[in-house]
Design an enzyme around this catalytic site. Structure first.
Site, PDB file in Angstrom:
ATOM      1  N   ASP A  21       0.983  -1.303   0.072  1.00 12.58           N
ATOM      2  CA  ASP A  21      -0.057   0.178   0.061  1.00 12.58           C
ATOM      3  C   ASP A  21       0.757   1.160   0.138  1.00 12.58           C
ATOM      4  O   ASP A  21       1.859   1.184   0.518  1.00 12.58           O
ATOM      5  CB  ASP A  21      -0.821  -0.066   1.287  1.00 12.58           C
ATOM      6  N   HIS A  38       2.797   3.424  -8.693  1.00 14.04           N
ATOM      7  CA  HIS A  38       2.695   1.897  -9.178  1.00 14.04           C
ATOM      8  C   HIS A  38       3.834   1.600  -9.971  1.00 14.04           C
ATOM      9  O   HIS A  38       4.208   0.274  -9.699  1.00 14.04           O
ATOM     10  CB  HIS A  38       1.357   1.669 -10.108  1.00 14.04           C
ATOM     11  N   LEU A 132      10.703 -20.467  -4.422  1.00 14.15           N
ATOM     12  CA  LEU A 132       9.729 -19.757  -3.787  1.00 14.15           C
ATOM     13  C   LEU A 132       8.365 -19.715  -4.672  1.00 14.15           C
ATOM     14  O   LEU A 132       8.563 -19.756  -5.915  1.00 14.15           O
ATOM     15  CB  LEU A 132      10.193 -18.233  -3.957  1.00 14.15           C
TER      16      LEU A 132
HETATM   17  C1  IPE Z   1      -5.436  -2.931  -0.620  1.00 13.01           C
HETATM   18  O1  IPE Z   1      -5.154  -1.440  -0.697  1.00 13.01           O
HETATM   19  C2  IPE Z   1      -5.434  -3.466  -1.961  1.00 13.01           C
HETATM   20  C3  IPE Z   1      -4.216  -3.459  -2.600  1.00 13.01           C
HETATM   21  C4  IPE Z   1      -2.841  -3.359  -1.978  1.00 13.01           C
HETATM   22  C5  IPE Z   1      -4.185  -4.120  -3.815  1.00 13.01           C
HETATM   23  P1  IPE Z   1      -6.422  -0.274  -0.925  1.00 13.01           P
HETATM   24  O2  IPE Z   1      -5.370   1.183  -0.892  1.00 13.01           O
HETATM   25  O3  IPE Z   1      -7.233  -0.471  -2.006  1.00 13.01           O
HETATM   26  O4  IPE Z   1      -7.103  -0.383   0.548  1.00 13.01           O
HETATM   27  P2  IPE Z   1      -8.073   0.792   1.186  1.00 13.01           P
HETATM   28  O5  IPE Z   1      -8.987   1.136   0.321  1.00 13.01           O
HETATM   29  O6  IPE Z   1      -7.047   1.798   1.504  1.00 13.01           O
HETATM   30  O7  IPE Z   1      -8.503  -0.153   2.415  1.00 13.01           O
HETATM   31  C1  IPE Z   2      -1.449   0.230  -3.492  1.00 12.08           C
HETATM   32  O1  IPE Z   2      -1.264   1.760  -3.495  1.00 12.08           O
HETATM   33  C2  IPE Z   2      -1.651  -0.342  -4.870  1.00 12.08           C
HETATM   34  C3  IPE Z   2      -3.070  -0.622  -5.204  1.00 12.08           C
HETATM   35  C4  IPE Z   2      -3.935  -0.682  -4.397  1.00 12.08           C
HETATM   36  C5  IPE Z   2      -3.265  -1.306  -6.585  1.00 12.08           C
HETATM   37  P1  IPE Z   2      -2.242   2.769  -3.499  1.00 12.08           P
HETATM   38  O2  IPE Z   2      -2.670   2.761  -4.838  1.00 12.08           O
HETATM   39  O3  IPE Z   2      -3.542   2.332  -2.825  1.00 12.08           O
HETATM   40  O4  IPE Z   2      -1.583   3.680  -2.919  1.00 12.08           O
HETATM   41  P2  IPE Z   2      -2.264   4.861  -1.848  1.00 12.08           P
HETATM   42  O5  IPE Z   2      -2.957   4.084  -0.637  1.00 12.08           O
HETATM   43  O6  IPE Z   2      -3.566   5.739  -2.528  1.00 12.08           O
HETATM   44  O7  IPE Z   2      -1.420   5.741  -1.245  1.00 12.08           O
HETATM   45 MG    MG Z   3      -4.078   2.429  -0.719  1.00 14.15          MG
END
Ligand code: IPE
Ligand code: IPE
Ligand code: MG
Length: 256
Positions: A21, A38, A132
């Protein structure tokens, strides 16, 4: 009553699950588009896969795209899917070289054809590897997984494929995407958020949780080592008392 001590400690987690995240915030903090986060996050995937193999981890599950992430702006969803295809094409030879076997969990039938084709190619190419196992959670949501399991089981009962009219834990697990994969020993979530976000609700029942404050693109090998040493110092109990456990390392308790 037995007085034998039970050995349930493992210094290296057999299975690590990661909620990657903070990609968007990493980019925003640098004045960049979220999609750049990303891209940088994909580089972290590369290094953590390598580090996991080196540490002796057997299974690494990475939450890459949730059932809820479809609600993001279409351009971001497209960018994530394109990045997936690009990374699979670029990195599959490296996965092979490092003896990594690729798998997915989640409903990949809903992905675009080119993503499905790239996944199939990489999964087939790495299927005989014995190091792995890298499990990418794509269009994965735990509630959807649980409902799918229950529906599939009910269909099997109706079709006479299973005879029992109630389901036990072992049978239930056969209907999950994670069938044959041991439960995660350690869950890591980056970016300071402390929630599960619909990830592996069943499988995380007894996992240790580790929350890193840095974002996923900034999650370095050093941060990963910190998570591993924190895990190694934890005492897992699975419902037992500390005294029943071999190498009991009860820490002095502090008052609230
Ligand atoms: C969880 O992250 C999903 C992934 C890492 C793919 P999100 O960024 O979508 O989760 P929330 O919305 O903050 O809970
Ligand atoms: C996690 O990073 C990746 C996915 C959920 C695909 P985020 O895109 O959720 O990044 P934040 O949480 O908005 O910073
Ligand atoms: Mg996120």
């Amino acid at each position: 009553m037995t007085t034998d001590k039970i050995n349930i400690s493992h210094s290296v987690p057999q299975h690590i699950a990661i909620i990657m995240d903070g990609n968007g915030r990493w980019a925003k903090a640098r004045g960049l588009d979220r999609t750049e986060g990303h891209k940088q996050g994909a580089e972290t995937v590369k290094s953590i896969v390598k580090a996991s193999g080196k540490a002796g981890v057997k299974y690494l599950t990475l939450f890459a795209f949730s059932t809820e992430n479809w609600k993001r702006p279409q351009y971001e969803v497209d960018a994530i899917m394109n990045l997936l295809v690009y990374m699979l094409e670029r990195e599959t030879p490296e996965l092979n070289k490092n003896n990594v076997k690729l798998m997915t969990i989640g409903d990949i039938s809903q992905l675009e054809d080119k993503a499905k084709a790239s996944l199939k190619k990489s999964i087939d190419t790495t299927s005989n590897n014995s190091g792995l196992t890298l499990i990418i959670a794509l269009n994965y949501g735990s509630r959807a997984e649980l409902l799918r399991a229950i529906n599939n089981w009910a269909n099997d009962v109706t079709a006479g494929k299973v005879l029992q009219k109630s389901i036990d834990e072992k049978t239930f697990e056969k209907y999950l995407y994670t069938h044959n994969i041991p439960d995660p020993d350690l869950l890591i979530r980056t970016s300071g958020e402390q929630r599960i976000s619909n990830f592996l609700l069943w499988q995380l029942a007894y996992s240790e949780f580790y929350f890193a404050s840095c974002t996923w693109p900034d999650f370095s090998d050093e941060e990963f080592s910190k998570a591993l040493s924190t895990f190694a110092a934890r005492e897992r109990r699975f419902g037992l008392t500390g005294e029943q456990i071999e190498k009991n390392n009860d820490k002095p308790i502090s008052s609230c």
